[in-house]
Write an enzyme that holds these catalytic residues in place. Structure first.
Site, PDB file in Angstrom:
ATOM      1  N   TYR A  45      14.558   9.982 -31.429  1.00 17.76           N
ATOM      2  CA  TYR A  45      15.411  11.353 -31.500  1.00 17.76           C
ATOM      3  C   TYR A  45      14.222  12.167 -31.436  1.00 17.76           C
ATOM      4  O   TYR A  45      13.945  11.573 -33.052  1.00 17.76           O
ATOM      5  CB  TYR A  45      16.320  11.724 -31.618  1.00 17.76           C
ATOM      6  N   ASP A  83      12.993   5.323 -27.173  1.00 20.71           N
ATOM      7  CA  ASP A  83      12.173   6.832 -28.278  1.00 20.71           C
ATOM      8  C   ASP A  83      13.076   7.120 -29.623  1.00 20.71           C
ATOM      9  O   ASP A  83      14.822   7.167 -28.686  1.00 20.71           O
ATOM     10  CB  ASP A  83      11.414   7.346 -28.440  1.00 20.71           C
ATOM     11  N   PHE A 115      20.414   5.268 -30.531  1.00 23.48           N
ATOM     12  CA  PHE A 115      21.157   6.220 -30.325  1.00 23.48           C
ATOM     13  C   PHE A 115      22.114   7.618 -31.485  1.00 23.48           C
ATOM     14  O   PHE A 115      23.083   8.309 -31.049  1.00 23.48           O
ATOM     15  CB  PHE A 115      22.141   5.657 -29.466  1.00 23.48           C
ATOM     16  N   HIS A 146      20.983   4.291 -18.040  1.00 23.81           N
ATOM     17  CA  HIS A 146      21.365   5.140 -19.098  1.00 23.81           C
ATOM     18  C   HIS A 146      22.295   6.052 -19.162  1.00 23.81           C
ATOM     19  O   HIS A 146      22.297   6.771 -18.213  1.00 23.81           O
ATOM     20  CB  HIS A 146      19.679   5.691 -19.263  1.00 23.81           C
TER      21      HIS A 146
END
Length: 220
Positions: free
Chosen positions: A67, A65, A78, A187
């Protein structure tokens, strides 16, 4: 709800919003923006698509998702705007790039420079309520991004799909592995980066595949 999406991408994926789930998704997201603090700003929901034209897509990096803190999310997975502190996951991405190909980590967390080279920085869920991670999962975004990845897989060739974490790896089932490269690893979050993200060498593998298929490498 206004859909701030380029005409090119509307032709590719806009039909999804006419489907029952798509109509429900837009209505739900509009209600969220009208009622709560939601990220990213509404005009930037589709920023990843608007910054990377369909014809230009050479790499797809899938995040989870946006931030959920203030002044961070701007529609690219990211990525954070210039001047913002680099988040831990992105810091680990930079660390892996330095280890893999020797590129020194930049001071900025804005990944627009990747987007303009054909790297689609796509979150599985495109919006989030401020302060509440994963709050917009199951609104319908996952179905939308599934359709989007399927379109890229079906209509393009030799795209590199970089999938970090179990939720992103699930998207790999939508990709034709016979004509694309799919790279998976843990991740880059501090909670999991030491369990297979560090040392994955996805950036060098990506560039080797692109060059093998007549494409320019990405300047990471």
């Amino acid at each position: 709800m206004m859909v701030f999406l380029s005409q090119e991408w509307k032709k590719i994926i806009g039909d999804e919003f006419a489907k029952p789930y798509g109509k429900k998704l837009l209505k739900s997201v509009a209600t969220e923006y009208a009622t709560f603090l939601v990220y990213p700003p509404q005009k930037l929901i589709f920023n990843a698509l608007n910054q990377t034209a369909f014809e230009a897509v050479r790499v797809v990096i899938v995040g989870q998702d946006p931030y959920h803190g203030p002044d961070q999310a701007h529609g690219l997975a990211f990525s954070v705007l210039d001047g913002q502190k680099i988040p831990p996951s992105l810091r680990n991405i930079y660390r892996e790039i330095a280890s893999d190909i020797g590129t020194k980590a930049p001071l900025s967390g804005d990944l627009s420079r990747w987007a303009t080279q054909g790297v689609l920085l796509l979150n599985s869920t495109l919006t989030v309520r401020g302060g509440y991670a994963a709050s917009h999962r199951n609104l319908g975004w996952e179905q939308f991004t599934d359709a989007l990845i399927g379109k890229i897989s079906d209509e393009k060739e030799h795209v590199v799909f970089i999938l970090w974490g179990k939720k992103a790896e699930i998207k790999g089932a939508l990709v034709d592995h016979s004509k694309h490269l799919v790279l998976t690893a843990a991740h880059p979050s501090p909670l999991s980066a030491h369990h297979g993200f560090f040392g994955s060498k996805h950036f060098s593998q990506c560039n080797a595949y692109l060059q093998k298929n007549g494409e320019k490498k990405i300047i990471w």
